[in-house]
Design a protein around this motif. Structure first.
Motif, PDB file in Angstrom:
ATOM      1  N   SER A 175       0.833  -1.202   0.000  1.00 23.90           N
ATOM      2  CA  SER A 175       0.000   0.000   0.000  1.00 23.90           C
ATOM      3  C   SER A 175       0.865   1.248   0.000  1.00 23.90           C
ATOM      4  O   SER A 175       1.683   1.449   0.910  1.00 23.90           O
ATOM      5  N   ALA A 176       0.662   2.102  -1.011  1.00 25.01           N
ATOM      6  CA  ALA A 176       1.367   3.378  -1.040  1.00 25.01           C
ATOM      7  C   ALA A 176       0.905   4.281   0.090  1.00 25.01           C
ATOM      8  O   ALA A 176       1.684   5.071   0.636  1.00 25.01           O
ATOM      9  N   ILE A 177      -0.362   4.161   0.458  1.00 23.83           N
ATOM     10  CA  ILE A 177      -0.892   4.988   1.543  1.00 23.83           C
ATOM     11  C   ILE A 177      -0.198   4.643   2.861  1.00 23.83           C
ATOM     12  O   ILE A 177       0.202   5.521   3.624  1.00 23.83           O
ATOM     13  N   ARG A 178      -0.032   3.344   3.112  1.00 23.13           N
ATOM     14  CA  ARG A 178       0.662   2.949   4.341  1.00 23.13           C
ATOM     15  C   ARG A 178       2.130   3.347   4.281  1.00 23.13           C
ATOM     16  O   ARG A 178       2.699   3.828   5.260  1.00 23.13           O
ATOM     17  N   GLN A 204      11.509  -4.937  -2.030  1.00 24.16           N
ATOM     18  CA  GLN A 204      11.677  -6.371  -2.271  1.00 24.16           C
ATOM     19  C   GLN A 204      10.766  -7.208  -1.383  1.00 24.16           C
ATOM     20  O   GLN A 204      10.058  -8.097  -1.860  1.00 24.16           O
ATOM     21  N   TRP A 205      10.788  -6.924  -0.082  1.00 26.06           N
ATOM     22  CA  TRP A 205      10.088  -7.783   0.863  1.00 26.06           C
ATOM     23  C   TRP A 205       8.592  -7.493   0.952  1.00 26.06           C
ATOM     24  O   TRP A 205       7.821  -8.368   1.322  1.00 26.06           O
ATOM     25  N   ARG A 206       8.190  -6.260   0.589  1.00 24.67           N
ATOM     26  CA  ARG A 206       6.771  -5.917   0.723  1.00 24.67           C
ATOM     27  C   ARG A 206       6.030  -5.944  -0.611  1.00 24.67           C
ATOM     28  O   ARG A 206       4.812  -5.829  -0.648  1.00 24.67           O
ATOM     29  N   GLY A 207       6.774  -6.083  -1.716  1.00 27.94           N
ATOM     30  CA  GLY A 207       6.116  -6.267  -3.000  1.00 27.94           C
ATOM     31  C   GLY A 207       5.828  -5.003  -3.780  1.00 27.94           C
ATOM     32  O   GLY A 207       4.938  -4.998  -4.637  1.00 27.94           O
ATOM     33  N   PHE A 208       6.569  -3.921  -3.507  1.00 26.00           N
ATOM     34  CA  PHE A 208       6.432  -2.715  -4.322  1.00 26.00           C
ATOM     35  C   PHE A 208       7.225  -2.878  -5.618  1.00 26.00           C
ATOM     36  O   PHE A 208       8.231  -3.584  -5.666  1.00 26.00           O
ATOM     37  N   THR A 209       6.788  -2.184  -6.670  1.00 29.90           N
ATOM     38  CA  THR A 209       7.624  -2.003  -7.843  1.00 29.90           C
ATOM     39  C   THR A 209       8.500  -0.794  -7.569  1.00 29.90           C
ATOM     40  O   THR A 209       8.017   0.253  -7.136  1.00 29.90           O
ATOM     41  N   LEU A 210       9.784  -0.921  -7.810  1.00 31.99           N
ATOM     42  CA  LEU A 210      10.739   0.126  -7.466  1.00 31.99           C
ATOM     43  C   LEU A 210      11.322   0.744  -8.722  1.00 31.99           C
ATOM     44  O   LEU A 210      11.656   0.036  -9.675  1.00 31.99           O
ATOM     45  N   ALA A 211      11.426   2.078  -8.731  1.00 32.58           N
ATOM     46  CA  ALA A 211      12.058   2.788  -9.834  1.00 32.58           C
ATOM     47  C   ALA A 211      12.977   3.846  -9.260  1.00 32.58           C
ATOM     48  O   ALA A 211      12.682   4.433  -8.212  1.00 32.58           O
ATOM     49  N   GLU A 212      14.098   4.085  -9.925  1.00 34.77           N
ATOM     50  CA  GLU A 212      15.080   5.071  -9.457  1.00 34.77           C
ATOM     51  C   GLU A 212      15.441   6.020 -10.584  1.00 34.77           C
ATOM     52  O   GLU A 212      15.610   5.609 -11.734  1.00 34.77           O
ATOM     53  N   GLU A 213      15.540   7.278 -10.237  1.00 28.23           N
ATOM     54  CA  GLU A 213      15.985   8.279 -11.198  1.00 28.23           C
ATOM     55  C   GLU A 213      16.636   9.424 -10.436  1.00 28.23           C
ATOM     56  O   GLU A 213      16.004  10.017  -9.543  1.00 28.23           O
ATOM     57  N   ALA A 221       2.599   0.883  -5.947  1.00 27.70           N
ATOM     58  CA  ALA A 221       1.692  -0.146  -5.462  1.00 27.70           C
ATOM     59  C   ALA A 221       0.377  -0.013  -6.228  1.00 27.70           C
ATOM     60  O   ALA A 221       0.165   0.980  -6.933  1.00 27.70           O
ATOM     61  N   PRO A 222      -0.525  -0.990  -6.113  1.00 30.10           N
ATOM     62  CA  PRO A 222      -1.791  -0.898  -6.834  1.00 30.10           C
ATOM     63  C   PRO A 222      -2.606   0.353  -6.504  1.00 30.10           C
ATOM     64  O   PRO A 222      -3.396   0.811  -7.330  1.00 30.10           O
ATOM     65  N   ASN A 223      -2.436   0.909  -5.282  1.00 29.34           N
ATOM     66  CA  ASN A 223      -3.245   2.061  -4.890  1.00 29.34           C
ATOM     67  C   ASN A 223      -2.504   3.392  -4.962  1.00 29.34           C
ATOM     68  O   ASN A 223      -2.959   4.389  -4.404  1.00 29.34           O
ATOM     69  N   GLY A 224      -1.358   3.434  -5.630  1.00 29.93           N
ATOM     70  CA  GLY A 224      -0.656   4.702  -5.772  1.00 29.93           C
ATOM     71  C   GLY A 224       0.848   4.521  -5.734  1.00 29.93           C
ATOM     72  O   GLY A 224       1.357   3.405  -5.852  1.00 29.93           O
ATOM     73  N   HIS A 225       1.545   5.633  -5.556  1.00 31.08           N
ATOM     74  CA  HIS A 225       3.001   5.547  -5.467  1.00 31.08           C
ATOM     75  C   HIS A 225       3.532   6.587  -4.490  1.00 31.08           C
ATOM     76  O   HIS A 225       2.881   7.602  -4.207  1.00 31.08           O
ATOM     77  N   SER A 237      15.158  13.344   2.236  1.00 29.23           N
ATOM     78  CA  SER A 237      15.008  14.795   2.335  1.00 29.23           C
ATOM     79  C   SER A 237      13.597  15.264   2.042  1.00 29.23           C
ATOM     80  O   SER A 237      13.189  16.334   2.496  1.00 29.23           O
ATOM     81  N   ALA A 238      12.819  14.504   1.282  1.00 29.21           N
ATOM     82  CA  ALA A 238      11.450  14.886   0.954  1.00 29.21           C
ATOM     83  C   ALA A 238      10.669  13.650   0.560  1.00 29.21           C
ATOM     84  O   ALA A 238      11.233  12.643   0.114  1.00 29.21           O
ATOM     85  N   LEU A 239       9.345  13.741   0.727  1.00 33.69           N
ATOM     86  CA  LEU A 239       8.491  12.603   0.446  1.00 33.69           C
ATOM     87  C   LEU A 239       7.205  13.116  -0.167  1.00 33.69           C
ATOM     88  O   LEU A 239       6.607  14.079   0.307  1.00 33.69           O
ATOM     89  N   SER A 240       6.761  12.485  -1.249  1.00 31.67           N
ATOM     90  CA  SER A 240       5.486  12.836  -1.857  1.00 31.67           C
ATOM     91  C   SER A 240       4.725  11.570  -2.193  1.00 31.67           C
ATOM     92  O   SER A 240       5.328  10.539  -2.500  1.00 31.67           O
ATOM     93  N   MET A 241       3.397  11.642  -2.120  1.00 31.32           N
ATOM     94  CA  MET A 241       2.573  10.461  -2.364  1.00 31.32           C
ATOM     95  C   MET A 241       1.436  10.819  -3.302  1.00 31.32           C
ATOM     96  O   MET A 241       0.874  11.922  -3.227  1.00 31.32           O
ATOM     97  N   SER A 242       1.115   9.912  -4.187  1.00 27.90           N
ATOM     98  CA  SER A 242      -0.027  10.061  -5.080  1.00 27.90           C
ATOM     99  C   SER A 242      -0.884   8.819  -4.960  1.00 27.90           C
ATOM    100  O   SER A 242      -0.396   7.702  -5.182  1.00 27.90           O
ATOM    101  N   ALA A 243      -2.149   8.993  -4.586  1.00 26.03           N
ATOM    102  CA  ALA A 243      -3.054   7.863  -4.427  1.00 26.03           C
ATOM    103  C   ALA A 243      -3.848   7.657  -5.711  1.00 26.03           C
ATOM    104  O   ALA A 243      -4.076   8.588  -6.489  1.00 26.03           O
ATOM    105  N   GLY A 244      -4.275   6.428  -5.924  1.00 22.86           N
ATOM    106  CA  GLY A 244      -5.049   6.104  -7.106  1.00 22.86           C
ATOM    107  C   GLY A 244      -4.448   4.931  -7.836  1.00 22.86           C
ATOM    108  O   GLY A 244      -3.301   4.552  -7.588  1.00 22.86           O
ATOM    109  N   PRO A 245      -5.201   4.323  -8.748  1.00 25.61           N
ATOM    110  CA  PRO A 245      -4.682   3.161  -9.480  1.00 25.61           C
ATOM    111  C   PRO A 245      -3.378   3.476 -10.188  1.00 25.61           C
ATOM    112  O   PRO A 245      -3.217   4.538 -10.778  1.00 25.61           O
TER     113      PRO A 245
END
Length: 248
Positions: A175-178, A204-213, A221-225, A237-245
């Protein structure tokens, strides 16, 4: 942004390496467990009446909307009096052997990698009991699991930790929300030292798809990133979240 190839397995040379590899997973599963049980606790911050324990039978019953009884595996305790963490395998409480058997895997892991804090029965506290308890419990959640952990804060300030096991507590999708609440919580506690390593292990252990740039690592995750931005020393240094499919 490109998806990261699986990195080489990082070396394990210290307790901090273990904490970096396990802490985010452990907090995520702890929060998920509390959501699933709909209980008042335990979060390790106050005494709660949201559970009943039966160490003779090796069970914990969570009292929420419904009662859920789970199998309990004692990990250890952090106590303000002696200012120490005591691993469950020392078994000063004379719990039945099945209650303390699983945590022996942590000691074996510590012996394999030469990590003194995982092989010494009593370890001096380095910060408040609740924080130390969660760091060791998170390590056990993967090393002796994977299973979620819970913490119980007693009225005298001692914090008990358990791994819990039940079909009712099978992990739900990442869950991206969690993650959006787990990451700042870990940052505020100062538990993570190597954030790139911790985020990769979490994915790896929680099942997220990971991308780096550049200086950012994104967990999808299925509910956001969630996008974690890192400074030039690899600190969050900073954190942002977007919910949704999230598109495949």
């Amino acid at each position: 942004m490109t998806e990261a190839a699986p990195p080489p397995a990082p070396s394990i040379a210290s307790l901090q390496d273990v904490v970096d590899d396990t802490y985010l997973f452990g907090l995520d599963r702890q929060r998920e467990t509390m959501d699933l049980t709909q209980s008042d606790g335990p979060y390790g911050d106050k005494y709660s009446s949201g559970y009943r324990t039966d160490m003779t039978g090796g069970t914990i019953t969570f009292v929420g909307t419904d009662e859920i009884t789970v199998r309990a595996h004692f990990v250890g305790s952090a106590a303000p009096g002696p200012q120490s963490w005591l691993w469950g395998w020392e078994n000063v409480n004379s719990f039945p052997e099945p209650v303390v058997a699983r945590v022996a895997a942590v000691r074996e892991f510590g012996q394999r990698f030469g990590i003194t804090e995982l092989t010494t029965a009593e370890v001096p506290l380095t910060t408040e009991p609740a924080t130390v308890a969660r760091r060791f419990a998170a390590a056990a959640s993967l090393i002796a699991g994977p299973l979620p952990f819970v913490t119980f804060a007693l009225e005298n300030g001692t914090v008990l930790t358990f791994l819990v096991e039940s079909p009712a507590l099978e992990p739900i999708p990442a869950s991206a929300i969690r993650a959006g609440s787990v990451l700042p919580e870990a940052a505020s506690e100062g538990s993570i030292s190597n954030w790139p390593r911790a985020l990769r292990a979490y994915a790896q252990w929680r099942g997220f798809t990971l991308a780096e740039e550049g200086g950012a690592i994104t967990l999808r995750a299925p509910n956001g990133h969630v996008e974690a931005k890192l400074d030039d020393q690899g600190r969050l240094s900073a954190l942002s979240m977007s919910a949704g499919p999230t598109p495949a």
